[in-house]
Design a protein around this motif. Sequence first.
Motif, PDB file in Angstrom:
ATOM      1  N   UNK A  37       0.592  -1.594  -0.020  1.00  0.00           N
ATOM      2  CA  UNK A  37       0.090   0.507  -0.051  1.00  0.00           C
ATOM      3  C   UNK A  37       0.757   0.899  -0.244  1.00  0.00           C
ATOM      4  N   UNK A  38       2.208   1.209  -0.537  1.00  0.00           N
ATOM      5  CA  UNK A  38       3.088   2.661  -0.134  1.00  0.00           C
ATOM      6  C   UNK A  38       3.301   3.075  -2.098  1.00  0.00           C
ATOM      7  N   UNK A  39       4.449   3.984  -1.805  1.00  0.00           N
ATOM      8  CA  UNK A  39       4.913   4.533  -3.225  1.00  0.00           C
ATOM      9  C   UNK A  39       5.577   3.388  -3.534  1.00  0.00           C
ATOM     10  N   UNK A  40       5.150   2.900  -4.523  1.00  0.00           N
ATOM     11  CA  UNK A  40       5.748   1.572  -5.905  1.00  0.00           C
ATOM     12  C   UNK A  40       7.460   2.243  -6.269  1.00  0.00           C
ATOM     13  N   UNK A  41       8.077   1.900  -5.520  1.00  0.00           N
ATOM     14  CA  UNK A  41       9.346   2.717  -5.488  1.00  0.00           C
ATOM     15  C   UNK A  41       9.856   2.004  -7.034  1.00  0.00           C
ATOM     16  N   UNK A  42       9.739   0.795  -7.156  1.00  0.00           N
ATOM     17  CA  UNK A  42       9.922   0.380  -8.562  1.00  0.00           C
ATOM     18  C   UNK A  42       9.909   1.000  -9.363  1.00  0.00           C
ATOM     19  N   UNK A  43       8.924   1.603  -9.457  1.00  0.00           N
ATOM     20  CA  UNK A  43       8.393   2.461 -10.694  1.00  0.00           C
ATOM     21  C   UNK A  43       8.355   3.776 -10.101  1.00  0.00           C
ATOM     22  N   UNK A  44       9.190   4.268  -9.529  1.00  0.00           N
ATOM     23  CA  UNK A  44       9.879   5.163  -9.036  1.00  0.00           C
ATOM     24  C   UNK A  44      10.869   5.745  -9.854  1.00  0.00           C
ATOM     25  N   UNK A  45      11.688   4.224  -9.527  1.00  0.00           N
ATOM     26  CA  UNK A  45      13.184   4.495  -9.891  1.00  0.00           C
ATOM     27  C   UNK A  45      13.610   3.796 -11.171  1.00  0.00           C
ATOM     28  N   UNK A  46      12.187   3.167 -11.532  1.00  0.00           N
ATOM     29  CA  UNK A  46      12.145   2.819 -13.052  1.00  0.00           C
ATOM     30  C   UNK A  46      12.500   3.908 -14.185  1.00  0.00           C
ATOM     31  N   UNK A  47      11.415   4.723 -14.005  1.00  0.00           N
ATOM     32  CA  UNK A  47      11.392   6.530 -14.034  1.00  0.00           C
ATOM     33  C   UNK A  47      12.774   6.665 -14.585  1.00  0.00           C
ATOM     34  N   UNK A  48      13.135   7.400 -13.166  1.00  0.00           N
ATOM     35  CA  UNK A  48      13.983   8.260 -12.882  1.00  0.00           C
ATOM     36  C   UNK A  48      15.513   7.659 -13.458  1.00  0.00           C
ATOM     37  N   UNK A  49      15.756   5.974 -13.637  1.00  0.00           N
ATOM     38  CA  UNK A  49      16.716   5.531 -14.233  1.00  0.00           C
ATOM     39  C   UNK A  49      17.243   6.213 -16.064  1.00  0.00           C
ATOM     40  N   UNK A  50      15.792   5.505 -16.408  1.00  0.00           N
ATOM     41  CA  UNK A  50      15.094   5.778 -18.071  1.00  0.00           C
ATOM     42  C   UNK A  50      14.889   7.100 -18.476  1.00  0.00           C
ATOM     43  N   UNK A  51      14.426   8.026 -17.135  1.00  0.00           N
ATOM     44  CA  UNK A  51      14.828   9.728 -17.784  1.00  0.00           C
ATOM     45  C   UNK A  51      16.263   9.773 -17.569  1.00  0.00           C
ATOM     46  N   UNK A  52      16.641   9.899 -16.994  1.00  0.00           N
ATOM     47  CA  UNK A  52      18.375   9.796 -17.124  1.00  0.00           C
ATOM     48  C   UNK A  52      19.596   9.171 -18.616  1.00  0.00           C
ATOM     49  N   UNK A  53      18.985   8.088 -19.133  1.00  0.00           N
ATOM     50  CA  UNK A  53      19.094   7.106 -20.261  1.00  0.00           C
ATOM     51  C   UNK A  53      18.550   8.060 -21.514  1.00  0.00           C
ATOM     52  N   UNK A  54      17.715   8.740 -21.280  1.00  0.00           N
ATOM     53  CA  UNK A  54      17.314   9.469 -22.157  1.00  0.00           C
ATOM     54  C   UNK A  54      17.168  10.753 -22.911  1.00  0.00           C
ATOM     55  N   UNK A  55      17.859  11.701 -21.188  1.00  0.00           N
ATOM     56  CA  UNK A  55      18.722  12.555 -21.549  1.00  0.00           C
ATOM     57  C   UNK A  55      20.054  12.908 -22.122  1.00  0.00           C
ATOM     58  N   UNK A  56      20.543  11.233 -21.648  1.00  0.00           N
ATOM     59  CA  UNK A  56      22.048  11.462 -22.133  1.00  0.00           C
ATOM     60  C   UNK A  56      21.592  11.793 -24.136  1.00  0.00           C
ATOM     61  N   UNK A  57      20.767  10.358 -24.236  1.00  0.00           N
ATOM     62  CA  UNK A  57      20.506  10.256 -25.662  1.00  0.00           C
ATOM     63  C   UNK A  57      20.227  11.810 -26.380  1.00  0.00           C
ATOM     64  N   UNK A  58      19.459  12.988 -25.510  1.00  0.00           N
ATOM     65  CA  UNK A  58      18.797  13.694 -26.226  1.00  0.00           C
ATOM     66  C   UNK A  58      19.882  14.904 -26.851  1.00  0.00           C
ATOM     67  N   UNK A  59      21.115  14.503 -25.982  1.00  0.00           N
ATOM     68  CA  UNK A  59      22.602  15.233 -26.539  1.00  0.00           C
ATOM     69  C   UNK A  59      23.275  14.975 -27.370  1.00  0.00           C
ATOM     70  N   UNK A  60      22.573  13.789 -28.551  1.00  0.00           N
ATOM     71  CA  UNK A  60      23.354  12.769 -29.544  1.00  0.00           C
ATOM     72  C   UNK A  60      22.989  13.370 -30.649  1.00  0.00           C
TER      73      UNK A  60
END
Length: 432
Positions: A55-78
């Motif tokens: 019944x708490x925050x689904x940290x798997x979803x939060x950190x999945x988003x965080x990790x993929x957002x960071x990868x996408x952030x790097x790819x944007x620069x290319x």
Amino acid sequence: MNDWHSWAAIIVFVGAYALIISEKIHRVAVALGGAGLMLAIRATDDHSAFYSEHSGIDWNVIFLLLGMMMIVGVLKKTGMFEYLAIWSVKKARAKPFRVMAMLIVITAFASALLDNVTTVLLIAPVTLLVCDRLGLPAAPFLIAEVLASNIGGTATLVGDPPNIIIASRAGLTFNDFLIHLAPLSAFLIVVLVLLCRVMFRKTFVYDEDRAAEIMELEEREAIRHPRLLIQGLVVLALVVTGFVLHPVLHYEPSVVALLGAGLLIAISSAETGEVLAEVEWPTLAFFAGLFIMIGGLIETGVIGEVSKTLADTIGDNELGGSMTMLGASAVLSGIVDNIPYVATMAPITGDLVQNMGGGSDHVMWWALALGADLGGNATAIGASANVVVLGIAERNRQPISFWQFTKYGLIVTAVTVVFALAYVWLRYFALA
């Protein structure tokens, strides 16, 4: 549900939902405010909100988003997204409907291999650039892609988070999902393309001058940092492999995404501060608040009561039960995020299957998966991918309102659920 905490939790959730729909207050403020009220009235507590897997925050979803957002952030620069935007428009001869159909098919296929949230994080930047090049509004294209991601994600075990929960509870494999749900998912993507041709017909305005300009572009010139692109694609490939091999490796997608993000920043020239600036922090905050609000409903027994009522209605009638399960799950998943809904409903479904003597071909589980996955398209907060794309659109100054998304989502959900009901009836009962 006789406890005043239950009714207070319902009032808080309904009030927050109404404010999100009205858009008079920003949805992040509403979600965090609603979460605060749930804690204040003791519908939930700090331990349940931050540490409970149920019944708490689904940290798997939060950190999945965080990790993929960071990868996408790097790819944007290319310049990779600019490359893909120009390439896709040229392949579609700059015809808007062809572009949308192509993006829908690509999104659906990718969502089956990845999860739908990761897919929209990768596809949305391309879409924004495509629409900018063609002088088209981005909202219809983004909405179509979200709908495609939720339908495509239905096909596999890793495509949508609820499927992972269901597979764990029911002992289903990756191949089980492919055999039972992939055929329907592929058919529904064709249906979606046809629906989008009608729903967004006013969007498909062909501009000959813009089309001619794009056809003359050389997409390879868009790549600004070849070395960084190679590093990013290698890491992305490793992350995708980690997602696909989840049943074997047993690493949660969030762990794989974070490892990938950390590795990419470590081996590349990307500045950590710049990468973190690309993270959609308001979206992560919205998810945290939403999870806590739904956790309040779980802790006070509201969602459990709804689930038990559904179970009592079904009884031991497998045909009626599967139809009811699919339809009710579609409705409830459109109101409550489908991840906590399935987490709550899974053990009850397991009991129902046992009462029915084991069920035939896991039909009750397939009904739950189809209802939750397809029902997530109904509203702007029905599935994680919906919320992510709304956040991306807002950040790029092309906001999509709750009702703008929902008026199309409801149509697609109604049509796809009807086809899903027919599919379940034909495959598991009429032709069994």
